[in-house]
Write a protein that holds these residues in place. Sequence first.
Motif, PDB file in Angstrom:
ATOM      1  N   MET A   1       7.908   7.626   3.175  1.00 47.16           N
ATOM      2  CA  MET A   1       6.727   7.213   2.471  1.00 47.16           C
ATOM      3  C   MET A   1       5.644   6.552   3.247  1.00 47.16           C
ATOM      4  N   GLN A   2       4.307   7.367   2.794  1.00 42.98           N
ATOM      5  CA  GLN A   2       3.256   6.997   4.002  1.00 42.98           C
ATOM      6  C   GLN A   2       2.292   5.937   2.887  1.00 42.98           C
ATOM      7  N   ILE A   3       2.071   5.098   4.072  1.00 44.26           N
ATOM      8  CA  ILE A   3       1.376   3.958   3.638  1.00 44.26           C
ATOM      9  C   ILE A   3      -0.381   4.270   3.299  1.00 44.26           C
ATOM     10  N   LYS A   4      -0.969   4.048   2.570  1.00 44.78           N
ATOM     11  CA  LYS A   4      -1.828   4.217   2.032  1.00 44.78           C
ATOM     12  C   LYS A   4      -3.254   3.433   2.959  1.00 44.78           C
ATOM     13  N   ASN A   5      -3.685   3.959   3.476  1.00 46.87           N
ATOM     14  CA  ASN A   5      -4.736   2.721   3.987  1.00 46.87           C
ATOM     15  C   ASN A   5      -6.161   2.498   2.731  1.00 46.87           C
ATOM     16  N   GLU A  44      10.657   2.681  -1.995  1.00 46.12           N
ATOM     17  CA  GLU A  44      10.185   4.699  -1.148  1.00 46.12           C
ATOM     18  C   GLU A  44       9.798   5.322  -2.234  1.00 46.12           C
ATOM     19  N   LYS A  45       9.213   5.045  -3.706  1.00 44.80           N
ATOM     20  CA  LYS A  45       8.298   5.218  -4.197  1.00 44.80           C
ATOM     21  C   LYS A  45       7.315   5.599  -3.324  1.00 44.80           C
ATOM     22  N   GLY A  46       6.492   4.698  -2.746  1.00 47.04           N
ATOM     23  CA  GLY A  46       5.272   4.636  -2.772  1.00 47.04           C
ATOM     24  C   GLY A  46       4.529   3.324  -2.860  1.00 47.04           C
ATOM     25  N   THR A  47       4.676   2.775  -4.101  1.00 50.49           N
ATOM     26  CA  THR A  47       4.464   1.622  -4.785  1.00 50.49           C
ATOM     27  C   THR A  47       4.266   0.288  -4.479  1.00 50.49           C
ATOM     28  N   LEU A  48       5.626  -0.095  -3.697  1.00 53.10           N
ATOM     29  CA  LEU A  48       5.746  -1.431  -3.405  1.00 53.10           C
ATOM     30  C   LEU A  48       5.510  -1.742  -1.673  1.00 53.10           C
ATOM     31  N   LEU A  49       4.497  -1.942  -1.397  1.00 49.75           N
ATOM     32  CA  LEU A  49       4.497  -2.175   0.179  1.00 49.75           C
ATOM     33  C   LEU A  49       4.792  -2.860   1.693  1.00 49.75           C
ATOM     34  N   MET A  50       5.694  -4.011  -0.207  1.00 49.63           N
ATOM     35  CA  MET A  50       6.139  -5.398   1.175  1.00 49.63           C
ATOM     36  C   MET A  50       6.574  -6.610  -0.120  1.00 49.63           C
ATOM     37  N   SER A  51       7.267  -7.085   0.067  1.00 48.78           N
ATOM     38  CA  SER A  51       7.724  -8.274  -0.565  1.00 48.78           C
ATOM     39  C   SER A  51       8.167  -8.932   0.147  1.00 48.78           C
ATOM     40  N   LEU A  62      11.227 -22.300  -4.418  1.00 47.67           N
ATOM     41  CA  LEU A  62      10.945 -21.063  -4.038  1.00 47.67           C
ATOM     42  C   LEU A  62      10.187 -19.958  -4.231  1.00 47.67           C
ATOM     43  N   SER A  63       9.668 -19.040  -3.673  1.00 42.64           N
ATOM     44  CA  SER A  63       8.814 -18.951  -4.502  1.00 42.64           C
ATOM     45  C   SER A  63       8.403 -17.334  -3.709  1.00 42.64           C
ATOM     46  N   THR A  64       7.726 -16.526  -4.432  1.00 44.42           N
ATOM     47  CA  THR A  64       7.841 -14.751  -3.448  1.00 44.42           C
ATOM     48  C   THR A  64       6.968 -13.887  -3.476  1.00 44.42           C
ATOM     49  N   MET A  65       6.483 -13.167  -2.934  1.00 43.54           N
ATOM     50  CA  MET A  65       5.495 -12.513  -3.145  1.00 43.54           C
ATOM     51  C   MET A  65       5.797 -10.559  -2.781  1.00 43.54           C
ATOM     52  N   ALA A  66       4.753 -10.620  -3.504  1.00 44.62           N
ATOM     53  CA  ALA A  66       4.828  -8.903  -3.639  1.00 44.62           C
ATOM     54  C   ALA A  66       3.669  -7.936  -3.517  1.00 44.62           C
ATOM     55  N   VAL A  67       3.824  -6.840  -2.461  1.00 44.58           N
ATOM     56  CA  VAL A  67       2.349  -6.400  -2.188  1.00 44.58           C
ATOM     57  C   VAL A  67       2.119  -4.415  -2.691  1.00 44.58           C
ATOM     58  N   LEU A  68       1.594  -4.550  -3.728  1.00 41.31           N
ATOM     59  CA  LEU A  68       1.951  -3.089  -4.621  1.00 41.31           C
ATOM     60  C   LEU A  68       0.701  -2.791  -4.388  1.00 41.31           C
ATOM     61  N   ILE A  69       0.137  -1.338  -5.077  1.00 38.39           N
ATOM     62  CA  ILE A  69      -1.155  -0.767  -4.277  1.00 38.39           C
ATOM     63  C   ILE A  69      -1.680  -0.532  -6.234  1.00 38.39           C
ATOM     64  N   SER A  70      -0.648  -0.558  -7.185  1.00 40.51           N
ATOM     65  CA  SER A  70      -2.131  -0.746  -7.976  1.00 40.51           C
ATOM     66  C   SER A  70      -1.231  -1.903  -9.185  1.00 40.51           C
ATOM     67  N   LEU A  71      -2.636  -2.371  -9.735  1.00 38.66           N
ATOM     68  CA  LEU A  71      -2.675  -3.513 -10.967  1.00 38.66           C
ATOM     69  C   LEU A  71      -1.301  -2.981 -12.128  1.00 38.66           C
ATOM     70  N   GLU A  72      -1.781  -1.493 -12.029  1.00 33.84           N
ATOM     71  CA  GLU A  72       0.036  -1.160 -13.483  1.00 33.84           C
ATOM     72  C   GLU A  72       1.526  -1.197 -12.599  1.00 33.84           C
ATOM     73  N   ALA A  73       1.015  -0.915 -11.146  1.00 33.73           N
ATOM     74  CA  ALA A  73       2.309  -0.806 -10.642  1.00 33.73           C
ATOM     75  C   ALA A  73       3.043  -2.551 -10.296  1.00 33.73           C
ATOM     76  N   ALA A  74       2.053  -3.460  -9.679  1.00 33.48           N
ATOM     77  CA  ALA A  74       2.361  -4.956  -9.688  1.00 33.48           C
ATOM     78  C   ALA A  74       2.346  -5.321 -11.023  1.00 33.48           C
ATOM     79  N   GLU A  75       2.270  -4.563 -12.307  1.00 31.96           N
ATOM     80  CA  GLU A  75       2.792  -4.982 -14.054  1.00 31.96           C
ATOM     81  C   GLU A  75       4.294  -5.041 -14.304  1.00 31.96           C
ATOM     82  N   GLU A  76       4.447  -3.584 -14.383  1.00 35.34           N
ATOM     83  CA  GLU A  76       5.742  -3.330 -13.719  1.00 35.34           C
ATOM     84  C   GLU A  76       6.863  -3.733 -12.844  1.00 35.34           C
TER      85      GLU A  76
END
Length: 103
Positions: A1-5, A44-51, A62-76
């Motif tokens: 996976m290559q992380i985008k900037n 691995e797909k590259g849509t979820l960067l960290m969680s 208990l609360s959680t968070m996740a960082v995703l590359i797009s709104l669509e990826a976050a909704e999915e």
Amino acid sequence: MQIKNQPVYYVVFCFTKYASFEDAKTNAADDIAAHIKRSQELHEKGTLLMSGAFIDNKDEPLSTMAVLISLEAAEEYIKGDPFVIKGMVSNWYIREWANIFAV
């Protein structure tokens, strides 16, 4: 996976019905395993960067968070999460997050 900037990411915040991380580990081991497996696949797909889970709020569920590359990826991500599907998330929301390191 290559992380985008990229200049904007999407952060999903979840608030569970578990009193703590230990409570979730004790009562939802199979759901945690399914959540981790799915998260690894999205990473691995590259849509979820960290969680991860916030583990230092003793007076809050208990609360959680996740960082995703797009709104669509976050909704999915949130709609397919095992804890959401099983009704163990009491509240969640998505926020745009500005990346100060974007070129």
